[in-house]
Design an enzyme around this catalytic site. Structure first.
Site, PDB file in Angstrom:
ATOM      1  N   SER A   1      -2.255   2.111   2.467  1.00 34.13           N
ATOM      2  CA  SER A   1      -2.709   2.270   1.091  1.00 34.13           C
ATOM      3  C   SER A   1      -4.225   2.237   1.070  1.00 34.13           C
ATOM      4  CB  SER A   1      -2.171   1.136   0.216  1.00 34.13           C
ATOM      5  OG  SER A   1      -2.772   1.147  -1.065  1.00 34.13           O
TER       6      SER A   1
ATOM      7  N   TYR B   1      -0.974  -7.882  -1.600  1.00 36.14           N
ATOM      8  CA  TYR B   1      -0.721  -6.478  -1.291  1.00 36.14           C
ATOM      9  C   TYR B   1      -1.895  -5.890  -0.507  1.00 36.14           C
ATOM     10  CZ  TYR B   1       0.269  -1.518  -1.915  1.00 36.14           C
ATOM     11  OH  TYR B   1       0.507  -0.185  -1.691  1.00 36.14           O
TER      12      TYR B   1
ATOM     13  N   LYS C   1      -1.673  -4.432   3.370  1.00 34.11           N
ATOM     14  CA  LYS C   1      -1.945  -3.036   3.719  1.00 34.11           C
ATOM     15  C   LYS C   1      -3.133  -2.913   4.672  1.00 34.11           C
ATOM     16  CE  LYS C   1       1.464  -1.025   1.649  1.00 34.11           C
ATOM     17  NZ  LYS C   1       2.477  -0.281   2.393  1.00 34.11           N
TER      18      LYS C   1
ATOM     19  N   THR D   1       4.688   6.737  -9.352  1.00 28.40           N
ATOM     20  CA  THR D   1       6.003   6.356  -8.839  1.00 28.40           C
ATOM     21  C   THR D   1       6.797   5.654  -9.925  1.00 28.40           C
ATOM     22  OG1 THR D   1       5.302   4.171  -8.092  1.00 28.40           O
ATOM     23  CG2 THR D   1       5.019   6.003  -6.532  1.00 28.40           C
TER      24      THR D   1
END
Length: 147
Positions: free
Chosen positions: A38, A53, A57, A88
């Protein structure tokens, strides 16, 4: 929550790639492993608070580079795709509409990416067309990283 995200994004990536590499090495075929990283792995995204997160990543990106170096002797290529903000199902909540407008405004292409826009890049990295590409971290972010 932090450990869970690390287990999913980092440990899961390692275990799957290790199983694939074992097979490639035993078969002496080499091959290609493509991780989904990402842009959050190389920059702090805002306004959301997502340190777990981001850290996971960043770790996936560095894991891929490390494995690319370690497994090159077995003709195994390891690369990452780093998507930017994507449209998404996870982002299709009314509460996120304001953030999505902000994300699109911060992206030179003026929109979120579609998941299918990663397909060609994944096929390229998995195919022999990229047989001299390993350890690459390829951004697919609509230009977000240029700022």
């Amino acid at each position: 929550m932090f450990r869970n995200l690390i287990d999913i994004n980092l440990t899961g990536s390692f275990l799957v790639s290790q199983a694939c590499a074992r097979h490639m090495i035993s078969q002496k075929t080499g091959g290609s492993i493509v991780f989904l990283a990402s842009i959050a792995g190389s920059r702090v995204l805002h306004p959301q608070q997502q340190c777990a997160y981001n850290a996971s990543k960043a770790a996936v990106t560095h894991l891929a580079k490390s494995l690319a170096a370690e497994w090159a002797q077995h003709s195994i290529r390891v690369n990452t795709i780093a998507p930017g903000y994507m449209d998404t199902a996870l982002n299709r909540e009314a509460l996120l509409e304001g953030q999505k407008k902000h994300w699109a405004a911060m992206t030179p292409m003026g929109r979120l990416g579609r998941p299918d826009e990663l397909n060609g890049l994944a096929v390229f990295l998995a195919s022999d067309a990229s047989r001299f590409v390993t350890g690459a971290h390829i951004l697919a972010d609509g230009g977000y990283a240029v700022y």
